[in-house]
Write a protein that holds these residues in place. Sequence first.
Motif, PDB file in Angstrom:
ATOM      1  N   UNK A 197       0.830  -1.194   0.000  1.00  0.00           N
ATOM      2  CA  UNK A 197       0.000   0.000   0.000  1.00  0.00           C
ATOM      3  C   UNK A 197       0.861   1.238   0.000  1.00  0.00           C
ATOM      4  N   UNK A 198       0.315   2.334  -0.486  1.00  0.00           N
ATOM      5  CA  UNK A 198       1.099   3.572  -0.557  1.00  0.00           C
ATOM      6  C   UNK A 198       1.480   4.078   0.829  1.00  0.00           C
ATOM      7  N   UNK A 199       2.419   5.002   0.864  1.00  0.00           N
ATOM      8  CA  UNK A 199       2.801   5.611   2.142  1.00  0.00           C
ATOM      9  C   UNK A 199       1.572   6.282   2.761  1.00  0.00           C
ATOM     10  N   UNK A 200       1.451   6.150   4.053  1.00  0.00           N
ATOM     11  CA  UNK A 200       0.318   6.766   4.729  1.00  0.00           C
ATOM     12  C   UNK A 200      -0.943   5.934   4.664  1.00  0.00           C
ATOM     13  N   UNK A 201      -0.825   4.694   4.187  1.00  0.00           N
ATOM     14  CA  UNK A 201      -2.011   3.848   4.079  1.00  0.00           C
ATOM     15  C   UNK A 201      -2.384   3.226   5.430  1.00  0.00           C
ATOM     16  N   UNK A 202      -1.467   3.296   6.368  1.00  0.00           N
ATOM     17  CA  UNK A 202      -1.783   2.753   7.688  1.00  0.00           C
ATOM     18  C   UNK A 202      -0.891   1.605   8.111  1.00  0.00           C
ATOM     19  N   UNK A 203       0.163   1.320   7.314  1.00  0.00           N
ATOM     20  CA  UNK A 203       1.041   0.191   7.651  1.00  0.00           C
ATOM     21  C   UNK A 203       1.765   0.409   8.981  1.00  0.00           C
ATOM     22  N   UNK A 204       2.288   1.628   9.137  1.00  0.00           N
ATOM     23  CA  UNK A 204       3.037   1.907  10.362  1.00  0.00           C
ATOM     24  C   UNK A 204       2.124   1.834  11.582  1.00  0.00           C
ATOM     25  N   UNK A 205       0.921   2.368  11.434  1.00  0.00           N
ATOM     26  CA  UNK A 205      -0.035   2.313  12.543  1.00  0.00           C
ATOM     27  C   UNK A 205      -0.356   0.868  12.894  1.00  0.00           C
ATOM     28  N   UNK A 206      -0.524   0.047  11.860  1.00  0.00           N
ATOM     29  CA  UNK A 206      -0.827  -1.363  12.091  1.00  0.00           C
ATOM     30  C   UNK A 206       0.288  -2.008  12.925  1.00  0.00           C
TER      31      UNK A 206
END
Lengths: 294, 260
Positions: free
Chosen positions: B67-76
């Motif tokens: 997914x693109x940057x800011x898609x929520x990966x880091x939050x996940x």
Amino acid sequence: MIGFVAFSIRRAWQGFWRNALMSLAATATMVLMLVLLAGFWIIQTGLLSALDFTEQKVEVVANIDLDATPADIAGLEARIRAMPEVTGVTFVSKDEALARFQASMKAQGREDLTKYLDTNPLTASEEVKLKDPGFSKTVADALRKEPAVRNVLDTKDTAQNVKTVTDILRTAGTVILVVIGVIVLFIIVNTIRLAVFARSEEIEIMRLVGASDAFIRWPFVFEGAMVGLFGAAITLTGLYLLSEPIASFMVDFFRVLPLSFGSLANQLILIVTAAGLGLGILGSWVSVRTYLIR
Amino acid sequence: MTITSTPTAASPRSVRERLLRRGREQAQADRAVLVLHDVTKTYPNGKTALQDVDLVIPEGDFVFLVGPSGAGKSTLIKLLIRDELASHGQVVLDGQDLARLPRRAVPKVRRKIGIVFQDFKLLPTKSVWENVAFALEVTGTPRRKIRPAVDRVLALVGLTAQREQVPSQLSGGEQQRTAIARALVHDPRLIIADEPTGNLDPLISWEIIQLLLRINELGVTVMMATHDADVVTALRKRVVALEEGRVIRDEVGGAYHRVD
């Protein structure tokens, strides 16, 4: 548990030297702050002793009638001693009064005029020491009613002035000491915060690999304690080396007896060590809190 | 093996069908390493980073998170290590609901996850061996257990010869392998690799991917967030695509981009 403490102390030691520049900066700040604290404590102690000394000087002097008998004088002295406001009373005879006068004239380099007199013109007196300069009016009034007393040298105004000034100085000294304490706290906390921040990457890794809060916190707390202890040691060594000039300064300036200087040294060791240790621990405790589990 | 991700939009299904589906999900969840159920994360500043995310990762799975940057990966990832708590919904790691976890238990749960980052996050003053041992030291592992564990994972990632070198003496690939060794040393249930190949050239990237695949074959569940379309498309593993905080695609054998 022993393993944990050993780990924390080892890490604190490594942390201190691995980031030597930052640790030395923190220690230097600590030393400056402790010197400031110790300096103010010395001045405050000197000031208080000087104030006590000045207050002791406040006394009521009752000149005694020329025709009073020794029995009258003894009775008067007993009654003065019985007053609750009085700490002591000294009888100064006519001869002693003359001797004192001559001595003070000599000390001031003036000619002794009493040698031209046939008789001693001075009166005997009772010098009354007070528990508190505030009592001078009460005691003076009581003395005036005594039949054997010719007149009372009322130092009421002087006494009141001294009391006002000493009260102000005491309060101001305490306020300044507290203000300095708070400033010291902020500066030390910030310096240690910087030292902790310089190691935030390491803390981050510790968190990620599942280190418990204790494992993250205590090495820093020990490190803070080390900064505090080093700072205190350096400060106390400095004060010790300078103790001669400090002592002579205090004797000259505040007229403090060497006796109170000994207890002051003990107080300083206690205060500087406790402040260093306390500030170091508190500083790191607060600084590392940001990185712990919310 | 297919796991559904269902936006909460009402779908015209019968109650029976829904119950059946829930039963199926439950069965999968029972042996899942990670279950996200209806997870929403809204930050205090009002930004919603994740919305209604449902995700089940069974034991032994290999999942690409794209997914693109800011898609929520880091939050996940932050939710998984309980750096943040979900605003709504459940995050269950190895059977434990992270929201109900007492503070004291958080470090233990984190030891079930090994994380690998794009920037390696190695300590520059420590050697390879020390960097890996650090993870055990700071979690209170007795010293006699540290040595064999570190030696074992260094052998697994092939860095036994470089054990005394510091990160600055290593190539990027070797540094990342050190980080992987560190992530493995706790015997985690789940390895999360956050763009592990982002700083590496393609050849070295493949080396790292091969290593992660090998670790997966040894039974460790791997979740890898990546922008590397070639790798994702070539491997045909399970792909979970995030966009604007929602799971927009979850398919086994998927490519990096949706194939329409």
